[in-house]
Design an enzyme around this catalytic site. Sequence first.
Site, PDB file in Angstrom:
ATOM      1  N   ARG A  68     -13.259   5.376  -1.009  1.00 21.37           N
ATOM      2  CA  ARG A  68     -13.099   5.682   0.324  1.00 21.37           C
ATOM      3  C   ARG A  68     -14.187   6.805   0.835  1.00 21.37           C
ATOM      4  O   ARG A  68     -14.312   7.738   0.248  1.00 21.37           O
ATOM      5  CB  ARG A  68     -11.802   6.021   0.690  1.00 21.37           C
ATOM      6  CG  ARG A  68     -11.520   6.589   2.181  1.00 21.37           C
ATOM      7  CD  ARG A  68     -10.239   6.912   2.467  1.00 21.37           C
ATOM      8  NE  ARG A  68     -10.307   8.268   3.440  1.00 21.37           N
ATOM      9  CZ  ARG A  68      -9.067   8.987   3.816  1.00 21.37           C
ATOM     10  NH1 ARG A  68      -7.722   8.422   3.413  1.00 21.37           N
ATOM     11  NH2 ARG A  68      -9.295   9.777   4.697  1.00 21.37           N
TER      12      ARG A  68
ATOM     13  N   ASP B 164      -5.894  10.384  -3.045  1.00 20.16           N
ATOM     14  CA  ASP B 164      -6.644  11.493  -2.244  1.00 20.16           C
ATOM     15  C   ASP B 164      -8.050  11.625  -2.858  1.00 20.16           C
ATOM     16  O   ASP B 164      -8.738  10.719  -3.105  1.00 20.16           O
ATOM     17  CB  ASP B 164      -5.846  12.642  -2.462  1.00 20.16           C
ATOM     18  CG  ASP B 164      -4.693  12.633  -1.382  1.00 20.16           C
ATOM     19  OD1 ASP B 164      -4.558  11.685  -0.303  1.00 20.16           O
ATOM     20  OD2 ASP B 164      -3.766  13.514  -1.332  1.00 20.16           O
TER      21      ASP B 164
ATOM     22  N   GLU C  71     -11.290   9.344  -2.451  1.00 17.90           N
ATOM     23  CA  GLU C  71     -11.963   9.689  -1.246  1.00 17.90           C
ATOM     24  C   GLU C  71     -13.030  10.751  -1.625  1.00 17.90           C
ATOM     25  O   GLU C  71     -12.933  11.445  -2.501  1.00 17.90           O
ATOM     26  CB  GLU C  71     -11.100  10.017  -0.005  1.00 17.90           C
ATOM     27  CG  GLU C  71     -10.321  11.127  -0.233  1.00 17.90           C
ATOM     28  CD  GLU C  71      -9.112  11.395   0.589  1.00 17.90           C
ATOM     29  OE1 GLU C  71      -9.045  12.238   1.423  1.00 17.90           O
ATOM     30  OE2 GLU C  71      -8.364  10.284   0.649  1.00 17.90           O
TER      31      GLU C  71
ATOM     32  N   CYS D 110      -6.228  14.515   7.023  1.00 20.60           N
ATOM     33  CA  CYS D 110      -5.833  13.056   7.566  1.00 20.60           C
ATOM     34  C   CYS D 110      -7.221  12.385   8.081  1.00 20.60           C
ATOM     35  O   CYS D 110      -8.104  13.110   8.487  1.00 20.60           O
ATOM     36  CB  CYS D 110      -4.998  12.940   8.756  1.00 20.60           C
ATOM     37  SG  CYS D 110      -4.883  11.359   9.387  1.00 20.60           S
TER      38      CYS D 110
ATOM     39  N   GLU E 125     -13.502   4.892   6.415  1.00 17.19           N
ATOM     40  CA  GLU E 125     -12.340   5.598   7.177  1.00 17.19           C
ATOM     41  C   GLU E 125     -12.994   5.755   8.660  1.00 17.19           C
ATOM     42  O   GLU E 125     -14.346   6.255   8.949  1.00 17.19           O
ATOM     43  CB  GLU E 125     -12.080   6.667   6.812  1.00 17.19           C
ATOM     44  CG  GLU E 125     -10.825   7.404   7.662  1.00 17.19           C
ATOM     45  CD  GLU E 125      -9.302   6.523   7.407  1.00 17.19           C
ATOM     46  OE1 GLU E 125      -9.507   5.393   8.201  1.00 17.19           O
ATOM     47  OE2 GLU E 125      -8.474   7.035   6.751  1.00 17.19           O
TER      48      GLU E 125
ATOM     49  N   ASN F   1      -8.802  -0.044   7.659  1.00 18.79           N
ATOM     50  CA  ASN F   1      -7.653   0.543   7.717  1.00 18.79           C
ATOM     51  C   ASN F   1      -7.207   0.540   9.288  1.00 18.79           C
ATOM     52  O   ASN F   1      -7.675   0.887  10.386  1.00 18.79           O
ATOM     53  CB  ASN F   1      -7.978   2.259   7.566  1.00 18.79           C
ATOM     54  CG  ASN F   1      -6.626   2.968   7.745  1.00 18.79           C
ATOM     55  OD1 ASN F   1      -5.641   2.542   8.086  1.00 18.79           O
ATOM     56  ND2 ASN F   1      -6.888   4.246   7.733  1.00 18.79           N
TER      57      ASN F   1
ATOM     58  N   ASP G  54      -2.881   5.652  -2.537  1.00 13.21           N
ATOM     59  CA  ASP G  54      -3.927   6.508  -2.194  1.00 13.21           C
ATOM     60  C   ASP G  54      -3.777   7.748  -3.169  1.00 13.21           C
ATOM     61  O   ASP G  54      -2.753   8.249  -3.222  1.00 13.21           O
ATOM     62  CB  ASP G  54      -3.298   6.667  -0.749  1.00 13.21           C
ATOM     63  CG  ASP G  54      -4.129   7.969  -0.203  1.00 13.21           C
ATOM     64  OD1 ASP G  54      -5.179   8.400  -0.873  1.00 13.21           O
ATOM     65  OD2 ASP G  54      -3.970   8.188   1.068  1.00 13.21           O
TER      66      ASP G  54
ATOM     67  N   HIS H 274      -7.238   4.227  -4.458  1.00 16.18           N
ATOM     68  CA  HIS H 274      -8.619   4.687  -3.831  1.00 16.18           C
ATOM     69  C   HIS H 274      -8.674   6.070  -3.879  1.00 16.18           C
ATOM     70  O   HIS H 274      -7.876   6.983  -3.933  1.00 16.18           O
ATOM     71  CB  HIS H 274      -8.705   4.212  -2.559  1.00 16.18           C
ATOM     72  CG  HIS H 274      -7.827   4.683  -1.454  1.00 16.18           C
ATOM     73  ND1 HIS H 274      -7.852   5.854  -1.052  1.00 16.18           N
ATOM     74  CD2 HIS H 274      -6.778   3.955  -0.923  1.00 16.18           C
ATOM     75  CE1 HIS H 274      -6.947   6.043   0.042  1.00 16.18           C
ATOM     76  NE2 HIS H 274      -6.417   5.096  -0.051  1.00 16.18           N
TER      77      HIS H 274
ATOM     78  N   ASP I 127      -0.543  16.274   5.544  1.00 22.09           N
ATOM     79  CA  ASP I 127      -1.435  15.570   4.843  1.00 22.09           C
ATOM     80  C   ASP I 127      -2.693  16.161   4.458  1.00 22.09           C
ATOM     81  O   ASP I 127      -3.884  16.009   5.021  1.00 22.09           O
ATOM     82  CB  ASP I 127      -1.907  14.057   5.483  1.00 22.09           C
ATOM     83  CG  ASP I 127      -2.738  13.159   4.522  1.00 22.09           C
ATOM     84  OD1 ASP I 127      -2.693  13.522   3.248  1.00 22.09           O
ATOM     85  OD2 ASP I 127      -3.225  12.296   5.238  1.00 22.09           O
TER      86      ASP I 127
ATOM     87  N   TYR J 138       0.905  -1.171  -0.069  1.00 19.70           N
ATOM     88  CA  TYR J 138       0.053  -0.112  -0.024  1.00 19.70           C
ATOM     89  C   TYR J 138       0.951   1.247   0.054  1.00 19.70           C
ATOM     90  O   TYR J 138       1.685   1.141   0.547  1.00 19.70           O
ATOM     91  CB  TYR J 138      -0.968  -0.020   1.341  1.00 19.70           C
ATOM     92  CG  TYR J 138      -1.780   1.147   1.370  1.00 19.70           C
ATOM     93  CD1 TYR J 138      -2.844   1.517   0.391  1.00 19.70           C
ATOM     94  CD2 TYR J 138      -1.582   2.161   2.266  1.00 19.70           C
ATOM     95  CE1 TYR J 138      -3.727   2.515   0.583  1.00 19.70           C
ATOM     96  CE2 TYR J 138      -2.406   3.321   2.348  1.00 19.70           C
ATOM     97  CZ  TYR J 138      -3.554   3.373   1.727  1.00 19.70           C
ATOM     98  OH  TYR J 138      -4.040   4.486   1.701  1.00 19.70           O
TER      99      TYR J 138
END
Length: 303
Positions: A163, A93, A120, A128, A193, A215, A91, A118, A64, A50
Amino acid sequence: MSLFSSGVSDTAKRTALRAGLTSGELQRWPGAFSPLAAKLIADIGFDGVYVSGAVLAADLGLPDIGLTTLSEVTTRAGSIARATDLPTLADADTGFGEPMSAARTVAALEDAGLAGLHLEDQVNPKRCGHLDGKDVVPTEVMLKRLRAAVAARRDPDFVICARTDARGIEGFDAAVDRAKAYADAGADLIFTEALTDLGEFEKFRKAVDVPLLANMTEFGKSELITAGQLRDVGYNVVIYPVTTLRIAMGAVESGLREILTEGTQAGLLDGMQHRSRLYELLRYAEYNDFDSELFNFTLADGA
């Protein structure tokens, strides 16, 4: 594994990822902060790799909060993906824009050799997932991101994971509703999440009939649940996104403080990776053999 890149094709890695999602076995994907860390993940025997956006940002000295760019993510994720024969999930974003940029993100990460990504549903700039102060876009906005991403996919085995950060903002039921809508829009895998405990993970599994990702990040809102427990409640994937970076940075900070106070690293040697183990991971001997085979001629007398 070839010397200079992965010995497995991008297509084969994506096929392996897809097979893993339907295997009935929990797929365990530690986060890799570098290609070398990815090699260690593969050598120890995990199922995939990952690439965390938070880790990539931190490694660049940034928080982040959506400051990294598509090119930075593509370059680092591609280097990590090429370092092993395992599938790598990145990731991405929020897709770096709306929604055409999400489509471009899929194309770029496909070209870089990733097995999936992924996206989100946070508002830009994102935060984050285990911090307060987040917000999510309306469901329809996220659906546009996902539809654009799915339409841009050229390899049908490239995994698009959706996500949702709605659990901590709109509540558990809203997160379930979003997950179902995202699956209907073409998401292959759902990443919810900041679920709080095993009970919530189990409840979510019962409510959503698509592959699910858990996660297990440290110091966040989720209880740290074992792989066996997640397997028993029916999860398909677990990621440990920041664990290797936290282990490494904890050791680096401790070691630097000891060098500063003691004036030597001699007391740290037992905790270090030995040179021989590093060379084993890097396959120094095989590179040396390769080089020797290329230059195994001798010059004639007098030449």
